[in-house]
Design an enzyme around this catalytic site. Structure first.
Site, PDB file in Angstrom:
ATOM      1  N   ASP A  40       0.732  -1.146   0.126  1.00 17.19           N
ATOM      2  CA  ASP A  40      -0.047   0.098   0.140  1.00 17.19           C
ATOM      3  C   ASP A  40       0.894   1.287  -0.194  1.00 17.19           C
ATOM      4  O   ASP A  40       0.435   2.284  -0.038  1.00 17.19           O
ATOM      5  CB  ASP A  40      -0.917   0.114   1.326  1.00 17.19           C
ATOM      6  CG  ASP A  40      -2.381  -0.500   1.192  1.00 17.19           C
ATOM      7  OD1 ASP A  40      -2.433  -1.044   0.104  1.00 17.19           O
ATOM      8  OD2 ASP A  40      -2.995  -0.293   2.010  1.00 17.19           O
TER       9      ASP A  40
ATOM     10  N   CYS B 157     -22.177 -14.425 -12.315  1.00 17.56           N
ATOM     11  CA  CYS B 157     -22.487 -13.915 -10.920  1.00 17.56           C
ATOM     12  C   CYS B 157     -22.619 -12.298 -10.613  1.00 17.56           C
ATOM     13  O   CYS B 157     -21.765 -11.650 -11.340  1.00 17.56           O
ATOM     14  CB  CYS B 157     -21.703 -14.601  -9.810  1.00 17.56           C
ATOM     15  SG  CYS B 157     -22.074 -13.969  -8.259  1.00 17.56           S
TER      16      CYS B 157
HETATM   17  C1  B12 Z   1      -7.424   3.462  -2.793  1.00 14.22           C
HETATM   18  C2  B12 Z   1      -7.589   1.898  -2.388  1.00 14.22           C
HETATM   19  C3  B12 Z   1      -8.940   1.914  -1.831  1.00 14.22           C
HETATM   20  C4  B12 Z   1     -10.142   2.780  -2.178  1.00 14.22           C
HETATM   21  C5  B12 Z   1     -10.551   2.699  -3.523  1.00 14.22           C
HETATM   22  C6  B12 Z   1     -10.939   0.877  -3.782  1.00 14.22           C
HETATM   23  C7  B12 Z   1     -10.793   0.469  -5.376  1.00 14.22           C
HETATM   24  N1  B12 Z   1     -11.625  -0.531  -5.441  1.00 14.22           N
HETATM   25  O1  B12 Z   1     -10.005   1.161  -6.103  1.00 14.22           O
HETATM   26  C8  B12 Z   1     -11.022   2.379  -1.040  1.00 14.22           C
HETATM   27  C9  B12 Z   1     -10.924   3.261   0.174  1.00 14.22           C
HETATM   28  C10 B12 Z   1     -12.675   2.574  -1.437  1.00 14.22           C
HETATM   29  C11 B12 Z   1     -10.688   1.063  -0.763  1.00 14.22           C
HETATM   30  C12 B12 Z   1     -11.516   0.131  -0.258  1.00 14.22           C
HETATM   31  C13 B12 Z   1     -11.151  -1.232   0.114  1.00 14.22           C
HETATM   32  N2  B12 Z   1      -9.890  -1.720   0.068  1.00 14.22           N
HETATM   33 CO1  B12 Z   1      -8.495  -0.715  -0.578  1.00 14.22          CO
HETATM   34  N3  B12 Z   1      -6.898  -0.140  -1.654  1.00 14.22           N
HETATM   35  C14 B12 Z   1      -6.823   0.980  -1.909  1.00 14.22           C
HETATM   36  C15 B12 Z   1      -5.261   1.119  -2.784  1.00 14.22           C
HETATM   37  C16 B12 Z   1      -4.425   2.014  -1.659  1.00 14.22           C
HETATM   38  C17 B12 Z   1      -5.114   1.526  -4.170  1.00 14.22           C
HETATM   39  C18 B12 Z   1      -6.254   1.049  -5.085  1.00 14.22           C
HETATM   40  C19 B12 Z   1      -6.429   1.904  -6.478  1.00 14.22           C
HETATM   41  O2  B12 Z   1      -5.341   2.531  -6.840  1.00 14.22           O
HETATM   42  N4  B12 Z   1      -7.494   1.976  -6.892  1.00 14.22           N
HETATM   43  C20 B12 Z   1      -7.682   3.018  -7.935  1.00 14.22           C
HETATM   44  C21 B12 Z   1      -8.528   2.532  -9.017  1.00 14.22           C
HETATM   45  C22 B12 Z   1      -8.292   3.203 -10.407  1.00 14.22           C
HETATM   46  O3  B12 Z   1      -7.739   1.222  -9.362  1.00 14.22           O
HETATM   47  P1  B12 Z   1      -8.335  -0.218  -9.493  1.00 14.22           P
HETATM   48  O4  B12 Z   1      -9.840  -0.308  -8.962  1.00 14.22           O
HETATM   49  O5  B12 Z   1      -7.411  -1.034  -9.364  1.00 14.22           O
HETATM   50  O6  B12 Z   1      -8.855  -0.189 -11.107  1.00 14.22           O
HETATM   51  C23 B12 Z   1      -8.036   0.067 -12.131  1.00 14.22           C
HETATM   52  C24 B12 Z   1      -6.902  -0.812 -12.436  1.00 14.22           C
HETATM   53  O7  B12 Z   1      -7.655  -2.270 -12.145  1.00 14.22           O
HETATM   54  C25 B12 Z   1      -6.730  -0.588 -14.008  1.00 14.22           C
HETATM   55  N5  B12 Z   1      -6.322  -1.796 -14.618  1.00 14.22           N
HETATM   56  C26 B12 Z   1      -6.901  -3.220 -15.008  1.00 14.22           C
HETATM   57  N6  B12 Z   1      -6.166  -3.834 -15.526  1.00 14.22           N
HETATM   58  C27 B12 Z   1      -4.803  -3.034 -15.765  1.00 14.22           C
HETATM   59  C28 B12 Z   1      -3.738  -3.413 -16.416  1.00 14.22           C
HETATM   60  C29 B12 Z   1      -2.770  -2.619 -16.499  1.00 14.22           C
HETATM   61  C30 B12 Z   1      -1.589  -3.120 -17.201  1.00 14.22           C
HETATM   62  C31 B12 Z   1      -2.794  -1.388 -15.926  1.00 14.22           C
HETATM   63  C32 B12 Z   1      -1.760  -0.375 -15.683  1.00 14.22           C
HETATM   64  C33 B12 Z   1      -4.131  -0.940 -15.188  1.00 14.22           C
HETATM   65  C34 B12 Z   1      -4.960  -2.058 -15.186  1.00 14.22           C
HETATM   66  O8  B12 Z   1      -7.905  -0.396 -14.492  1.00 14.22           O
HETATM   67  C35 B12 Z   1      -8.845   0.161 -13.404  1.00 14.22           C
HETATM   68  C36 B12 Z   1      -9.582   1.374 -13.880  1.00 14.22           C
HETATM   69  O9  B12 Z   1      -8.675   2.614 -13.756  1.00 14.22           O
HETATM   70  C37 B12 Z   1      -4.764  -0.385  -2.696  1.00 14.22           C
HETATM   71  C38 B12 Z   1      -3.380  -0.805  -2.312  1.00 14.22           C
HETATM   72  C39 B12 Z   1      -2.618  -0.626  -3.629  1.00 14.22           C
HETATM   73  N7  B12 Z   1      -1.612   0.266  -3.623  1.00 14.22           N
HETATM   74  O10 B12 Z   1      -2.921  -1.153  -4.801  1.00 14.22           O
HETATM   75  C40 B12 Z   1      -5.916  -1.104  -1.379  1.00 14.22           C
HETATM   76  C41 B12 Z   1      -6.371  -2.450  -1.652  1.00 14.22           C
HETATM   77  C42 B12 Z   1      -6.973  -2.400  -3.338  1.00 14.22           C
HETATM   78  N8  B12 Z   1      -7.424  -2.359  -0.773  1.00 14.22           N
HETATM   79  C43 B12 Z   1      -7.733  -3.599  -0.410  1.00 14.22           C
HETATM   80  C44 B12 Z   1      -8.605  -3.812   0.605  1.00 14.22           C
HETATM   81  C45 B12 Z   1      -8.766  -4.988   1.604  1.00 14.22           C
HETATM   82  C46 B12 Z   1      -9.857  -2.925   0.669  1.00 14.22           C
HETATM   83  C47 B12 Z   1     -11.331  -3.192   1.559  1.00 14.22           C
HETATM   84  C48 B12 Z   1     -11.636  -4.724   1.229  1.00 14.22           C
HETATM   85  C49 B12 Z   1     -11.197  -2.762   3.068  1.00 14.22           C
HETATM   86  C50 B12 Z   1     -12.492  -2.619   3.764  1.00 14.22           C
HETATM   87  N9  B12 Z   1     -12.734  -3.900   4.134  1.00 14.22           N
HETATM   88  O11 B12 Z   1     -13.204  -2.002   3.946  1.00 14.22           O
HETATM   89  C51 B12 Z   1     -12.170  -2.332   0.486  1.00 14.22           C
HETATM   90  C52 B12 Z   1     -12.768  -2.986  -0.592  1.00 14.22           C
HETATM   91  C53 B12 Z   1     -13.737  -2.112  -1.285  1.00 14.22           C
HETATM   92  C54 B12 Z   1     -13.639  -2.524  -2.887  1.00 14.22           C
HETATM   93  N10 B12 Z   1     -14.715  -3.203  -3.244  1.00 14.22           N
HETATM   94  O12 B12 Z   1     -12.735  -2.529  -3.413  1.00 14.22           O
HETATM   95  C55 B12 Z   1      -6.711  -4.706  -0.652  1.00 14.22           C
HETATM   96  C56 B12 Z   1      -7.217  -5.364  -1.616  1.00 14.22           C
HETATM   97  C57 B12 Z   1      -6.961  -6.904  -1.316  1.00 14.22           C
HETATM   98  C58 B12 Z   1      -7.944  -7.752  -2.354  1.00 14.22           C
HETATM   99  N11 B12 Z   1      -7.965  -9.138  -2.322  1.00 14.22           N
HETATM  100  O13 B12 Z   1      -8.047  -7.518  -3.335  1.00 14.22           O
HETATM  101  C59 B12 Z   1      -5.511  -3.715  -1.209  1.00 14.22           C
HETATM  102  C60 B12 Z   1      -4.593  -4.388  -2.458  1.00 14.22           C
HETATM  103  C61 B12 Z   1      -4.661  -3.558  -0.127  1.00 14.22           C
HETATM  104  C62 B12 Z   1      -3.555  -4.533   0.179  1.00 14.22           C
HETATM  105  N12 B12 Z   1      -2.158  -4.081   0.163  1.00 14.22           N
HETATM  106  O14 B12 Z   1      -3.884  -5.644   0.622  1.00 14.22           O
HETATM  107  N13 B12 Z   1      -9.355   0.851  -1.128  1.00 14.22           N
HETATM  108  S1  SF4 Z   2     -16.473 -11.011  -7.235  1.00 14.41           S
HETATM  109 FE1  SF4 Z   2     -17.583 -12.732  -6.205  1.00 14.41          FE
HETATM  110  S2  SF4 Z   2     -19.623 -11.910  -5.819  1.00 14.41           S
HETATM  111 FE2  SF4 Z   2     -18.659 -10.754  -7.232  1.00 14.41          FE
HETATM  112  S3  SF4 Z   2     -19.431 -11.446  -9.325  1.00 14.41           S
HETATM  113 FE3  SF4 Z   2     -17.482 -12.121  -8.893  1.00 14.41          FE
HETATM  114  S4  SF4 Z   2     -18.049 -14.143  -7.651  1.00 14.41           S
HETATM  115 FE4  SF4 Z   2     -19.793 -13.035  -7.774  1.00 14.41          FE
END
Ligand code: B12
Ligand code: SF4
Ligand code: SF4
Length: 317
Positions: free
Chosen positions: A103, A160
């Site tokens: 993170d 799903c």
């Molecule tokens: C910011 C952040 C949040 C934000 C935004 C979450 C989000 N979904 O983006 C908030 C505060 C809401 C949040 C919540 C949670 N988080 Co958080 N969060 C982060 C953090 C610091 C950055 C994620 C990020 O940049 N998001 C911004 C968006 C734009 O990115 P994205 O969703 O990944 O989507 C983009 C990419 O996937 C990209 N993409 C897709 N394919 C490809 C391919 C390439 C090559 C590239 C370049 C890009 C790309 O395109 C998408 C759209 O732009 C990470 C740690 C990290 N450094 O990665 C932890 C992290 C994702 N969080 C984590 C966790 C545990 C949570 C929570 C479960 C906590 C909780 N219980 O409340 C919730 C889950 C909510 C949810 N449904 O996601 C874990 C996830 C573990 C897992 N199994 O996935 C992480 C990885 C932290 C960790 N080190 O463990 N989080």
């Molecule tokens: S993340 Fe889990 S609950 Fe959501 S669509 Fe995929 S299998 Fe279903």
């Protein structure tokens, strides 16, 4: 989360490319660590009179440190096993370079996890492993080693849509696309000050984070539990009492959440969240507490308490 916005000298987002973060890195080793413990899911225990702290934040240890400690052990092993003058061909000179992140850097950990074969990014945007589910912390080790990548894991969400349907704030704008400003996790942990009024009722009893879109995921039905002592829950944090949180004083906050991720929302945020959860409980037992809190010196708490009192009184009339 400001570090996610950091840009290089040319104005490009650092997180968009590994080369901008560490030009010497040639491979990313992704680690996923199970933090699940044997306690019911938020969707299985429904007492609105108690709050909900996210599963990942129940232990007394900050996961960043707990995970970093493990990653550093892997780094040490790598350095010990690879003789710097040895027979491995390193891309940058002959010394092995590594750097661990949890993170803490401008890296999209889930994207690396996906391409490393650790799991797929589900429609709930979480990384899901077929055997372990999604109760996983992710950490990455950047390395100058040229490693052969694993194959990406196939997407097993299929048709799903449980997570999309279950989200109380409709935070998913599309499958796998989250409007973080609507996510309860963002609202309760990262958002400072006032929470938009229209989102408060949907926050339910959440006081720190939200697990719903993972609780309903079929891949978490049989998620294994960890025996690691650093991830075991602390007393009182599973289904915490709302009065306790809403009236918590600075000293108790510091003592209770020392080393815990909950510190991030700060005392004001935690109390604000507990006040909102009281309103959402519909339970008149919280009326006296809310009346007291309307005069609280913390204006964020008093303002939310006035809203909560009004909502609870109207629910009872
Ligand atoms: C910011 C952040 C949040 C934000 C935004 C979450 C989000 N979904 O983006 C908030 C505060 C809401 C949040 C919540 C949670 N988080 Co958080 N969060 C982060 C953090 C610091 C950055 C994620 C990020 O940049 N998001 C911004 C968006 C734009 O990115 P994205 O969703 O990944 O989507 C983009 C990419 O996937 C990209 N993409 C897709 N394919 C490809 C391919 C390439 C090559 C590239 C370049 C890009 C790309 O395109 C998408 C759209 O732009 C990470 C740690 C990290 N450094 O990665 C932890 C992290 C994702 N969080 C984590 C966790 C545990 C949570 C929570 C479960 C906590 C909780 N219980 O409340 C919730 C889950 C909510 C949810 N449904 O996601 C874990 C996830 C573990 C897992 N199994 O996935 C992480 C990885 C932290 C960790 N080190 O463990 N989080
Ligand atoms: S993340 Fe889990 S609950 Fe959501 S669509 Fe995929 S299998 Fe279903
Ligand atoms: S964590 Fe909660 S609020 Fe955020 S997307 Fe998942 S179900 Fe919705």
């Amino acid at each position: 989360m400001k570090y996610m916005e950091s840009r290089d000298d040319a104005g490009e987002l650092k997180r968009a490319s590994l080369a901008r973060v560490a030009s010497w890195a040639r491979s990313v080793i992704v680690c996923a660590i199970n933090y699940n413990t044997a306690h019911p899911y938020s969707t299985q225990t429904g007492d609105a009179g108690q709050g909900w702290i996210s599963r990942y934040a129940w232990s007394g240890e900050d996961y960043h440190e707990a995970v970093l400690l493990r990653l550093r052990k892997v780094e040490t092993n790598l350095h010990e096993q690879l003789d710097p003058t040895g027979n491995r061909q390193l891309a940058t000179g002959n010394s092995l370079q590594t750097r661990s992140y949890v993170d803490t850097g401008p890296l999209l950990e889930r994207v690396y996890a996906k391409y490393a074969g650790t799991g797929w990014i589900g429609k709930n945007t979480c990384l899901i492993n077929q055997q372990l589910g999604s109760w996983l912390f992710l950490g990455v080790i950047l390395t100058s080693l040229e490693l052969t990548p694993d194959l990406p894991a196939p997407d097993r969400c299929g048709r799903c849509t449980r997570c999309l349907d279950a989200c109380p704030t409709q935070a998913f704008v599309a499958p796998g696309e989250l409007d973080a400003r609507r996510c309860i996790s963002y609202l309760t942990i990262e958002k400072r000050g006032e929470i938009p009024e229209e989102l408060r009722p949907a926050m339910g009893r959440h006081v720190f984070g939200c697990d719903i879109c993972q609780d309903v995921c079929p891949w978490n039905r049989k998620a294994p539990v960890t025996a690691a002592p650093e991830f075991q829950p602390r007393d009182r944090l599973v289904n915490p009492a709302l009065e306790w949180l809403a009236e918590m004083q600075p000293e108790e906050f510091r003592a209770t959440f020392r080393g815990s991720p909950v510190r991030r929302t700060k005392l004001s945020g935690l109390r604000r969240n507990a006040v909102i959860a009281m309103a959402n409980s519909g339970n008149p037992k919280f009326l006296p507490t809310l009346r007291r809190l309307t005069d609280d010196p913390d204006s964020v708490v008093s303002q939310h308490a006035r809203w909560a009192l009004d909502r609870l009184e109207r629910a009872g009339s």
